[in-house]
Design a protein around this motif. Sequence first.
Motif, PDB file in Angstrom:
ATOM      1  N   LYS A  35       7.304  -4.254  17.302  1.00 21.70           N
ATOM      2  CA  LYS A  35       6.157  -4.443  16.407  1.00 21.70           C
ATOM      3  C   LYS A  35       5.181  -5.447  17.016  1.00 21.70           C
ATOM      4  CE  LYS A  35       5.177  -5.201  11.478  1.00 21.70           C
ATOM      5  NZ  LYS A  35       4.123  -6.206  11.590  1.00 21.70           N
ATOM      6  N   ARG A  36       3.915  -5.074  16.992  1.00 19.99           N
ATOM      7  CA  ARG A  36       2.878  -5.950  17.531  1.00 19.99           C
ATOM      8  C   ARG A  36       2.471  -6.996  16.499  1.00 19.99           C
ATOM      9  NH1 ARG A  36       1.198  -0.931  19.261  1.00 19.99           N
ATOM     10  NH2 ARG A  36      -0.263  -0.761  17.511  1.00 19.99           N
ATOM     11  N   SER A  37       2.217  -8.188  16.980  1.00 19.60           N
ATOM     12  CA  SER A  37       1.713  -9.266  16.124  1.00 19.60           C
ATOM     13  C   SER A  37       0.725 -10.091  16.938  1.00 19.60           C
ATOM     14  CB  SER A  37       2.864 -10.151  15.622  1.00 19.60           C
ATOM     15  OG  SER A  37       3.469 -10.825  16.700  1.00 19.60           O
ATOM     16  N   ALA A  51       0.856  -1.190   0.000  1.00 16.85           N
ATOM     17  CA  ALA A  51       0.000   0.000   0.000  1.00 16.85           C
ATOM     18  C   ALA A  51       0.888   1.234   0.000  1.00 16.85           C
ATOM     19  CB  ALA A  51      -0.930   0.004   1.210  1.00 16.85           C
ATOM     20  N   GLU A  52       0.492   2.232  -0.789  1.00 10.96           N
ATOM     21  CA  GLU A  52       1.255   3.477  -0.874  1.00 10.96           C
ATOM     22  C   GLU A  52       0.586   4.547  -0.011  1.00 10.96           C
ATOM     23  OE1 GLU A  52       2.725   6.843  -4.127  1.00 10.96           O
ATOM     24  OE2 GLU A  52       1.721   5.019  -4.815  1.00 10.96           O
ATOM     25  N   TYR A  53       1.409   5.236   0.781  1.00 15.55           N
ATOM     26  CA  TYR A  53       0.912   6.275   1.670  1.00 15.55           C
ATOM     27  C   TYR A  53       1.641   7.589   1.426  1.00 15.55           C
ATOM     28  CZ  TYR A  53      -0.999   2.400   4.464  1.00 15.55           C
ATOM     29  OH  TYR A  53      -1.678   1.291   4.881  1.00 15.55           O
ATOM     30  N   ASN A 110       6.482   9.924   0.667  1.00 11.19           N
ATOM     31  CA  ASN A 110       5.766   8.895  -0.081  1.00 11.19           C
ATOM     32  C   ASN A 110       6.428   7.566   0.209  1.00 11.19           C
ATOM     33  OD1 ASN A 110       5.009  11.411  -1.974  1.00 11.19           O
ATOM     34  ND2 ASN A 110       3.514   9.775  -2.242  1.00 11.19           N
ATOM     35  N   VAL A 111       5.687   6.659   0.810  1.00 11.66           N
ATOM     36  CA  VAL A 111       6.237   5.360   1.189  1.00 11.66           C
ATOM     37  C   VAL A 111       5.348   4.254   0.664  1.00 11.66           C
ATOM     38  CG1 VAL A 111       7.464   6.186   3.239  1.00 11.66           C
ATOM     39  CG2 VAL A 111       5.081   5.485   3.441  1.00 11.66           C
ATOM     40  N   LEU A 112       5.980   3.196   0.209  1.00 12.36           N
ATOM     41  CA  LEU A 112       5.274   1.986  -0.228  1.00 12.36           C
ATOM     42  C   LEU A 112       5.580   0.904   0.801  1.00 12.36           C
ATOM     43  CD1 LEU A 112       3.543   0.740  -2.537  1.00 12.36           C
ATOM     44  CD2 LEU A 112       5.689  -0.044  -3.556  1.00 12.36           C
ATOM     45  N   LEU A 113       4.558   0.451   1.513  1.00 12.46           N
ATOM     46  CA  LEU A 113       4.727  -0.464   2.632  1.00 12.46           C
ATOM     47  C   LEU A 113       4.072  -1.812   2.351  1.00 12.46           C
ATOM     48  CD1 LEU A 113       3.835   1.981   5.563  1.00 12.46           C
ATOM     49  CD2 LEU A 113       6.061   1.622   4.465  1.00 12.46           C
ATOM     50  N   SER A 114       4.663  -2.852   2.896  1.00  9.35           N
ATOM     51  CA  SER A 114       4.076  -4.182   2.776  1.00  9.35           C
ATOM     52  C   SER A 114       2.675  -4.189   3.379  1.00  9.35           C
ATOM     53  CB  SER A 114       4.940  -5.219   3.501  1.00  9.35           C
ATOM     54  OG  SER A 114       6.196  -5.346   2.883  1.00  9.35           O
ATOM     55  N   ALA A 115       1.777  -4.872   2.705  1.00 10.69           N
ATOM     56  CA  ALA A 115       0.399  -4.952   3.185  1.00 10.69           C
ATOM     57  C   ALA A 115      -0.192  -6.277   2.717  1.00 10.69           C
ATOM     58  CB  ALA A 115      -0.436  -3.787   2.669  1.00 10.69           C
ATOM     59  N   GLY A 116      -1.105  -6.803   3.483  1.00  8.96           N
ATOM     60  CA  GLY A 116      -1.726  -8.061   3.096  1.00  8.96           C
ATOM     61  C   GLY A 116      -1.908  -8.966   4.289  1.00  8.96           C
ATOM     62  N   SER A 117      -2.171 -10.218   4.017  1.00  7.41           N
ATOM     63  CA  SER A 117      -2.499 -11.160   5.084  1.00  7.41           C
ATOM     64  C   SER A 117      -1.279 -11.639   5.863  1.00  7.41           C
ATOM     65  CB  SER A 117      -3.224 -12.377   4.485  1.00  7.41           C
ATOM     66  OG  SER A 117      -2.431 -12.975   3.474  1.00  7.41           O
ATOM     67  N   THR A 118      -0.082 -11.547   5.279  1.00  6.97           N
ATOM     68  CA  THR A 118       1.120 -12.042   5.976  1.00  6.97           C
ATOM     69  C   THR A 118       1.997 -10.892   6.440  1.00  6.97           C
ATOM     70  OG1 THR A 118       2.194 -12.333   3.806  1.00  6.97           O
ATOM     71  CG2 THR A 118       1.132 -14.262   4.788  1.00  6.97           C
ATOM     72  N   ASP A 119       2.631 -10.179   5.508  1.00  7.65           N
ATOM     73  CA  ASP A 119       3.485  -9.045   5.858  1.00  7.65           C
ATOM     74  C   ASP A 119       2.675  -7.761   5.791  1.00  7.65           C
ATOM     75  OD1 ASP A 119       5.610 -10.774   6.088  1.00  7.65           O
ATOM     76  OD2 ASP A 119       6.266 -10.477   4.020  1.00  7.65           O
ATOM     77  N   ASN A 120       2.711  -7.010   6.881  1.00  7.76           N
ATOM     78  CA  ASN A 120       1.920  -5.783   6.919  1.00  7.76           C
ATOM     79  C   ASN A 120       2.598  -4.787   7.846  1.00  7.76           C
ATOM     80  OD1 ASN A 120      -0.411  -4.184   6.312  1.00  7.76           O
ATOM     81  ND2 ASN A 120      -1.150  -4.612   8.364  1.00  7.76           N
ATOM     82  N   LEU A 121       2.779  -3.544   7.372  1.00  7.68           N
ATOM     83  CA  LEU A 121       3.399  -2.510   8.192  1.00  7.68           C
ATOM     84  C   LEU A 121       2.475  -1.303   8.274  1.00  7.68           C
ATOM     85  CD1 LEU A 121       5.980  -1.798   9.812  1.00  7.68           C
ATOM     86  CD2 LEU A 121       6.774  -0.574   7.778  1.00  7.68           C
ATOM     87  N   ASN A 122       2.064  -0.983   9.485  1.00  4.15           N
ATOM     88  CA  ASN A 122       1.252   0.196   9.742  1.00  4.15           C
ATOM     89  C   ASN A 122       2.105   1.447   9.536  1.00  4.15           C
ATOM     90  OD1 ASN A 122      -0.142   2.346  11.136  1.00  4.15           O
ATOM     91  ND2 ASN A 122      -1.301   0.798  12.257  1.00  4.15           N
TER      92      ASN A 122
END
Length: 236
Positions: A157-159, A125-127, A187-199
């Motif tokens: 990091k919470r999991s 996801a791009e923010y 402008n940052v592109l961060l991992s997102a999805g069901s496994t790797d995800n960064l808030n």
Amino acid sequence: MLSERKELNEYPPLAEPRTVRLRFCKRGALQYISHLDLQRTFARILARAELPLWYTQGFNPHPKIVFGLPLPVGSESVCELVDIRIERDMPCGEILERLHAATTPELDFTECYVPERKFADIASAEYKIHIDAAVPSDEIACAIKTVLTTSPLKMMKRSKSGEKEVDIIPFIKSADAVPDGTGYTLNVLLSAGSTDNLNPEYVVSALRQRLLLLRSGEEYSVMRLRVCLENGEEFR
């Protein structure tokens, strides 16, 4: 006006329920409601819009509503996605018109279409993050980019299994920062999805710790611009 709408039984029934994907914006004060609150809000919006929703069977029938990627509290977005199922052949234009009449500009529906991909295909996801600063400089902008692209950048990091210290750099696919008239635009592109995800809040926290930004009450904002596939192509 509701009285001017066609009755639902005027739309022919479908042989099989159809999934339609809605793209919407979540802005303003709505950035502070949780994903659970958003789910409850959607149930009310869909009911007010009088759409031909398909309902599950059993003792507790409810409409099928599936969100693409939960949005962190405190973030705005122009690219939120949700799938609903309908049982009558209502055109997407009519669906959007009914939704526009049932909600506010802060929750604005922009697209309706039949999806070709599953939400499981979302990889990033791009923010856009804006950090206020009285006197922005090229040097600090360069330092921001260096922090966000240099490993290790360890954060708690919470999991699901609890908190642990991890290097978040592998979750940051790209990062850039430029000074503007009121601060810094990232402008940052961060991992997102069901496994790797960064808030994106981890990005802000890292800059607060490493560069002492936002230590004097400065404000910041977060806007999700798009969600992407693994190859960087925009997800639809």
